[in-house]
Design an enzyme around this catalytic site. Structure first.
Site, PDB file in Angstrom:
ATOM      1  N   LYS A   8      -1.055   5.417  -3.130  1.00  0.00           N
ATOM      2  CA  LYS A   8      -1.656   4.686  -2.024  1.00  0.00           C
ATOM      3  C   LYS A   8      -2.406   5.585  -1.052  1.00  0.00           C
ATOM      4  CE  LYS A   8       1.639   0.835  -2.080  1.00  0.00           C
ATOM      5  NZ  LYS A   8       2.420   1.255  -3.240  1.00  0.00           N
ATOM      6  N   GLU A  25       2.349   3.567   7.988  1.00  0.00           N
ATOM      7  CA  GLU A  25       1.203   2.814   8.486  1.00  0.00           C
ATOM      8  C   GLU A  25       1.579   1.961   9.685  1.00  0.00           C
ATOM      9  OE1 GLU A  25      -1.337   2.118   4.376  1.00  0.00           O
ATOM     10  OE2 GLU A  25      -0.165   0.466   5.206  1.00  0.00           O
ATOM     11  N   HIS A  44       8.752  -8.665   1.379  1.00  0.00           N
ATOM     12  CA  HIS A  44       7.524  -8.142   0.784  1.00  0.00           C
ATOM     13  C   HIS A  44       7.296  -8.610  -0.653  1.00  0.00           C
ATOM     14  CE1 HIS A  44       7.346  -5.646   4.342  1.00  0.00           C
ATOM     15  NE2 HIS A  44       8.519  -5.109   4.048  1.00  0.00           N
ATOM     16  N   ARG A  54      -4.431  -4.149 -12.654  1.00  0.00           N
ATOM     17  CA  ARG A  54      -3.889  -4.944 -13.754  1.00  0.00           C
ATOM     18  C   ARG A  54      -4.075  -6.414 -13.420  1.00  0.00           C
ATOM     19  NH1 ARG A  54       0.603  -6.825 -11.143  1.00  0.00           N
ATOM     20  NH2 ARG A  54       1.650  -5.405  -9.687  1.00  0.00           N
TER      21      ARG A  54
END
Length: 666
Positions: free
Chosen positions: A116, A200, A235, A297
């Protein structure tokens, strides 16, 4: 053109790929573990190859075994589905080195988006907006905690590798940061083999909106519009829909252009999803979205895109992998109506969404204008080895309200017996006032969790009917020619009577079942509010039951299995266990011990014999069905015994730690 595809996956995605391959005239090969020998995807394939034991690490994650299966069956292409090896660039290299076609992006593209922090740095160079945060190499606690302070709490710790919410923790203050970081790293290491993280800014009113992109080897790239996946729990996506409610045209254009820009920055070919976090505090605005990550994907939620575009994304994948150009250009793509998808899981919403196992003794999806993508059928088993998703249900309508009504109705008519499921929770979510009005953000479910997970109490007449069914005394089952069955059991000195035990919400209760006529029954028991219920005119035709209670005629569906009775009534599922004799290894929980809630692997043991613990203190950390669970001390006390070690695989109900009884401790 590709002539034979090996699907390096299992369950519903393997079945879904096979359906498209069959439509295209392409032969298919299934691979399977020992636990999946009788699975639906094995039955559907033209050929099937056993590749290893039940554990995914010894079967579905073994690239060499999968390539050997492809060689033995003469497959010329491999489709990875999603999960497992789908985003493993090393596996892509193996496939291509073997002279086979990988139906997915290049290894280079997967590597570019696989971490990421590196992906965000790449997106910044491509002028794609990214979430403010720290994406550097330093991983020391002091550095990460300092960066969190600079960013400003709340922050989000995220695993550099992988996705699906694994290795992700929201942290509200500095004091909680060290423990959250440790937990995130541990889960990331277990899930992806990489414990590195990034930090973040946490957007306080976030919506999760993603863009489906497609590229080809000729330099073309398009987007197939957006999906809103804001209905999440821990999540994990619960309900996905397309298009995003309230999406302005200018924002759709801006997000679509950013997603295509991201795909072109890495010369992307195949299906991919560019995920954005959106600040919805003031509605959807074209300057309030930021790149989170790119999934290289096919996504679990791809059917909603198929429903609004009329396209088969797996067919597009196969054609692009075979070297063809994209079938359509951007200006040829359009949105038709609205689609909503719900993921049906074997999990107990009333117990913190604890994953469940069990054999599907009865499984029936509703007929009508509804799409169901499933990889199981009646008789299949939900095991602890894989994700407990049973099926995906997708509804399409000309409006969002129409699609939600269809989905809620179909979920209510879904019949699953043999394991607990989340269908009632999904129905409530579809009909939740905030969700129905599209007042969306990723915290919606948690805010409304009590009402969404409230367990429906079965009416007395349903409890009584379950007891009658469990008694084994019901005659005939609709066979009018069966005279003996129509009369039923009898006794010389009166009507037959039996005592029947039933387990209701984990508590064993007992009922007296007495015949009151040819089709009438008298049920008594202290679990009934009135102490007694009379059921009249009981008739059975397969799973269809009709009866009268209190002067009201009623109908329901019922599945009677060896260890349970499940009644489907007015859109709700009521399950009742049939208690059996206590096994020697059935060890219950209680104030003096910690037991496993389900089958799993012990990841950490945090206590030792003689240690003093406080109520709620973490004692053992287990992993089951891709979820980490912390088992805590039931009370203050002293540890008497630790009965397991790290790495042990345990069944449900197994004693892990015991405390000294309070008299001994004193």
């Amino acid at each position: 053109m590709i002539t034979k595809i090996l699907i390096a996956n299992r369950g519903e995605i393997a079945c879904r790929i096979m359906r498209t391959a069959r439509k295209m005239g392409i032969a298919t090969v299934a691979v399977y573990s020992e636990a999946d020998a009788g699975a639906l995807h094995v039955e559907m394939a033209d050929e099937a190859v056993l590749i290893g034991p039940a554990q995914a690490s010894e079967s579905y994650l073994k690239g060499d075994a999968i390539l050997d299966a492809a060689k033995r069956t003469g497959a010329d292409a491999i489709h990875p589905g999603y999960g497992f090896l789908s985003e493993n660039p090393g596996f892509v290299d193996q496939v291509e080195k073997a002279g086979l076609i990988f139906i997915g992006p290049s290894a280079k593209a997967i590597r570019a988006m696989g971490l990421k922090d590196a992906a965000k740095a790449l997106m910044e160079k491509a002028n794609v907006p990214v979430v403010p945060g720290y994406h550097g190499e330093a991983q020391e606690l002091v550095v990460l905690a300092g960066k969190a302070n600079e960013i400003g709490f709340p922050v989000l710790i995220k695993a550099r590798a992988g996705g699906g919410g694994k290795g992700m923790r929201k942290v509200d203050n500095q004091a909680d940061f060290p423990a959250a970081l440790s937990s995130a790293r541990r889960e990331a290491k277990a899930s992806f083999g990489d414990d590195r993280v990034l930090v973040e800014k946490y957007v306080t009113t976030p919506r999760h909106i993603e863009i489906q992109v497609f590229g080809d080897s000729h330099g073309n790239a398009v987007h197939l519009f957006e999906r809103d996946c804001s209905a999440q729990r821990r999540h994990q996506k619960v309900i996905e829909e397309a298009p995003a409610p309230g999406m302005p045209d200018d924002m759709r254009a801006a997000m679509g252009a950013a997603a295509v820009q991201a795909a072109k920055a890495i010369n992307y070919a195949g299906a991919g999803t560019v995920e954005f976090i959106v600040d919805a505090s003031e509605g959807l605005k074209a300057d309030r979205f930021w790149f989170m990550e790119m999934n290289t994907r096919l996504q679990v939620e791809h059917p909603v895109t198929e429903m609004i575009t009329g396209l088969d994304l797996v067919e597009w994948q196969i054609r692009v992998a075979a070297g063809e150009a994209l079938p359509l250009t951007q200006d040829q793509l359009s949105i038709n109506g609205h689609a909503v998808e719900a993921r049906i899981y074997a999990e107990d919403a009333g117990k913190g969404f604890l994953p469940a196992v069990g054999r599907l003794m009865h499984l029936q999806f509703p007929d009508g204008d509804i799409r169901v993508d499933a990889g199981v059928r009646t008789g299949d088993e939900i095991t602890p080895f894989y994700d407990p998703m049973i099926a995906k249900m997708i509804a399409h309508g000309q409006t969002r309200a129409e699609a939600l009504d269809k989905l809620a109705g179909a979920l209510g008519r879904t019949e699953i017996a043999g394991t607990v499921t989340n269908t009632a929770f999904l129905v409530k979510l579809c009909r939740d006032a905030d969700f129905a009005a599209a007042r969306l953000d990723t915290g919606l479910i948690e805010r409304n969790i009590e009402s969404l997970t409230e367990v429906a109490v079965a009416p007395d007449y349903i409890v009584a009917l379950a007891a009658v069914a469990a008694s084994g005394m019901v005659p005939g089952y609709g066979n009018a020619a069966d005279v003996a069955g129509a009369i039923g059991p009898f006794e010389i000195w009166g009507m037959p009577k039996r005592w029947v035990p039933l387990e209701i919400n984990g508590e064993a209760r007992s009922f007296a079942i007495e015949r009151a006529g040819t089709r009438d029954w008298r049920v008594t028991g202290d679990a009934l509010a009135a102490g007694r219920i009379d059921l009249e005119a009981v008739s059975v035709h397969g799973h269809d039951w009709a009866f009268s209670a209190g002067g009201v005629a009623r109908r329901c569906r019922l599945a009677n299995a060896e260890d349970s009775v499940t009644v489907f009534y007015q859109g709700l599922t009521h399950g009742f266990g049939k208690p059996r004799g206590k096994r020697d290894d059935d060890i219950g929980g209680g104030g003096d011990q910690v037991v496993s809630a389900m089958p799993g692997i012990v990841k950490q043991v945090l206590v030792e014999a003689g240690q003093t613990v406080k109520s709620g203190e973490a004692m053992v950390i287990m992993e089951a069905m891709k979820m980490e669970m912390t088992l805590s001390a039931p009370r203050d006390g002293v540890v008497a015994e630790v009965l397991v070690a790290v790495g042990a695989q345990v069944a449900d109900g197994v004693r892990l730690v015991t405390l000294q009884v309070e008299a001994e401790a004193a």
